[in-house]
Design an enzyme around this catalytic site. Structure first.
Site, PDB file in Angstrom:
ATOM      1  N   LYS A  34     -43.906 -10.451 -39.519  1.00 41.83           N
ATOM      2  CA  LYS A  34     -43.938  -9.425 -40.574  1.00 41.83           C
ATOM      3  C   LYS A  34     -45.255  -9.513 -41.360  1.00 41.83           C
ATOM      4  CE  LYS A  34     -41.686 -12.400 -43.966  1.00 41.83           C
ATOM      5  NZ  LYS A  34     -40.381 -13.032 -44.240  1.00 41.83           N
ATOM      6  N   ARG A 129     -30.116 -11.632 -51.766  1.00 40.54           N
ATOM      7  CA  ARG A 129     -31.119 -10.566 -51.703  1.00 40.54           C
ATOM      8  C   ARG A 129     -30.503  -9.449 -50.864  1.00 40.54           C
ATOM      9  NH1 ARG A 129     -36.861 -12.830 -49.682  1.00 40.54           N
ATOM     10  NH2 ARG A 129     -35.722 -12.535 -47.760  1.00 40.54           N
ATOM     11  N   TYR A 260     -69.139 -12.924 -66.112  1.00 38.11           N
ATOM     12  CA  TYR A 260     -68.400 -12.210 -67.163  1.00 38.11           C
ATOM     13  C   TYR A 260     -67.738 -13.193 -68.133  1.00 38.11           C
ATOM     14  CZ  TYR A 260     -68.552  -7.831 -64.468  1.00 38.11           C
ATOM     15  OH  TYR A 260     -68.939  -6.712 -63.801  1.00 38.11           O
TER      16      TYR A 260
HETATM   17  C1  LIG Z   1     -40.061 -14.329 -43.651  1.00 37.91           C
HETATM   18  C2  LIG Z   1     -38.754 -14.634 -43.055  1.00 37.91           C
HETATM   19  C3  LIG Z   1     -38.585 -15.737 -42.198  1.00 37.91           C
HETATM   20  C4  LIG Z   1     -39.651 -16.783 -41.962  1.00 37.91           C
HETATM   21  O1  LIG Z   1     -39.682 -17.702 -43.035  1.00 37.91           O
HETATM   22  P1  LIG Z   1     -40.724 -18.920 -43.065  1.00 37.91           P
HETATM   23  O2  LIG Z   1     -40.400 -19.665 -44.301  1.00 37.91           O
HETATM   24  O3  LIG Z   1     -42.082 -18.299 -43.131  1.00 37.91           O
HETATM   25  O4  LIG Z   1     -40.528 -19.688 -41.818  1.00 37.91           O
HETATM   26  C5  LIG Z   1     -37.365 -15.871 -41.561  1.00 37.91           C
HETATM   27  N1  LIG Z   1     -36.359 -14.990 -41.783  1.00 37.91           N
HETATM   28  C6  LIG Z   1     -36.487 -13.948 -42.618  1.00 37.91           C
HETATM   29  C7  LIG Z   1     -35.323 -13.031 -42.839  1.00 37.91           C
HETATM   30  C8  LIG Z   1     -37.677 -13.739 -43.285  1.00 37.91           C
HETATM   31  O5  LIG Z   1     -37.798 -12.704 -44.132  1.00 37.91           O
END
Ligand SMILES: *Cc1c(COP(=O)(O)O)cnc(C)c1O
Length: 377
Positions: A34, A129, A260
């Site tokens: 993702k 969530r 700045y």
């Molecule tokens: C992002 C995500 C993961 C991966 O988690 P990591 O801590 O990066 O290994 C697994 N499952 C879901 C549903 C996620 O959103």
């Protein structure tokens, strides 16, 4: 369109090393790619894992899933964010994407818009969530039996697997997943259970379910950084390096201010280098600044004579939109305009680790990778 001066480099051998390290758990893996593979490149990572024989990939949006499909991946693609509209449902049908279904409203939308289509159910075991309640799954199973949807996966997500003190909570989430699975297993005995994120796979692979879902560990981030379980992720190798050009090198007399707000004053004659990266490029505007020995933010330079070596130079003054100032007074070799400064990575002896940037930025390695990874590769 943004046209940054900095460049992102992805080390595919490090990505492979991390993937194969996680494979030692013996579990099938569904790499989580993702958010453009945490900034590492959606297509690059999809192709790399496909070549390793991966048959499942997890992305965020349905749109992201379609990009992976169009690139030629023909395994399962799970869209973790689910169906957000009827357009998403049309895309899921056209490109055979498996959406996460996490609520009854979601389920009704899926039933109306998808025919003979696989879905991934999500149950909330403690993250609070997305997800059905553990007590909802009998009703979900009843509803599903009246549709042509096939529940191929049951997912849940761990809230605190990366903190060793929370081990009990992680075990409890696993127990709740098994409890919620029973009515769905009656409907589909081969439903795949998936719980394990990176931390779970590294420390408690027995709780991961039948399909691991690693993210950060694939990219070389150690979810147990700075904890008593740090050793579990010690062998992971960061795969992203970021460099930006030196725009100017010049001396400053003692007692002069820079940048700045004039937040930094030289206490001695100083040589500064101005680097072409700033907050528009995802570098934090207010990193922790301090002398190197006190752990302040810095960048690294490669020794032109011996590429494994180099030195680090501290960030001074305020980070601006497209520029950052460094104190290079102690440079052991001359620097000039056009040389590259390493923001992350760099020569082995002084390479900047994503966890260091995360500390200077008061965040986690995930955000460092996502932000810097938005730049040009
Ligand atoms: C992002 C995500 C993961 C991966 O988690 P990591 O801590 O990066 O290994 C697994 N499952 C879901 C549903 C996620 O959103």
């Amino acid at each position: 369109m943004d046209t940054p001066l900095c460049r992102v480099e992805i080390d595919q051998s490090a990505l492979l090393h991390n993937f194969r390290f996680l494979q030692k758990t013996g579990l099938p893996l569904m790499p989580v790619i993702k958010a453009d593979a945490y900034g590492h490149g959606l297509q690059l990572c999809a192709s790399l894992y496909a070549a390793e024989g991966v048959t499942h990939l997890a992305v965020g949006s349905v749109e992201e899933a379609c990009l992976v499909r169009k690139n030629g991946f023909n395994g399962h693609i799970i869209a973790l964010l689910g169906l957000t509209s009827r357009e998403d449902a049309q895309l899921a049908t056209a490109f055979n994407i498996t959406p996460v279904v996490h609520s009854f409203q979601n389920l009704r939308l899926a039933a109306q818009t998808l025919k003979n289509h696989p879905i991934a159910l999500k149950v909330d075991t403690g993250m609070a969530r997305l997800g059905f309640g553990v007590q909802d799954t009998p009703e979900v199973a009843r509803f599903l039996s009246t549709t042509s949807l096939t529940p191929d996966f049951l997912l849940s997500h761990l809230a605190e697997a990366d903190s060793p003190e929370a081990e009990d909570f992680t075990h409890n989430q696993h127990a709740l997943l098994l409890q919620s699975a029973a009515p769905l297993q009656a409907l589909n005995p081969s439903i795949t259970l998936s719980l394990g994120n990176s931390a779970c796979l590294l420390a408690y692979p027995q709780l991961a379910g039948n399909l691991g879902r690693p993210g950060i560990a694939l990219y070389g981030g150690n979810p147990f950084f700075n904890t008593s379980l740090a050793i579990a992720g010690e062998n992971l190798k960061p795969a992203m390096a970021v460099k930006a050009p030196v725009l100017s090198v010049h001396p400053l007399d003692a007692g002069k201010t820079i940048g700045y707000g004039r937040t930094f004053t030289t206490d001695k004659p100083t040589t500064v280098a101005i680097i072409g990266i700033g907050y528009a490029d995802g570098y934090r505007r207010n990193p922790k600044t301090a002398p190197l020995l006190q752990g302040g933010a810095c960048m690294a330079f490669t020794d032109p004579q011996s590429p494994d070596f180099g030195f680090r130079a501290p960030v001074i003054g305020r980070v601006s939109m497209q520029m950052t100032c460094l104190d290079i007074t102690n440079a052991p070799f001359p620097l000039q305009e056009g040389d590259w400064a390493w923001i992350m990575g760099g020569p082995h002896a002084v390479a900047i680790h994503p966890h260091e940037l995360a500390t200077w930025w008061n965040t986690i390695s995930y955000e460092v990778m996502c932000q810097l990874g938005k730049n040009r590769r």
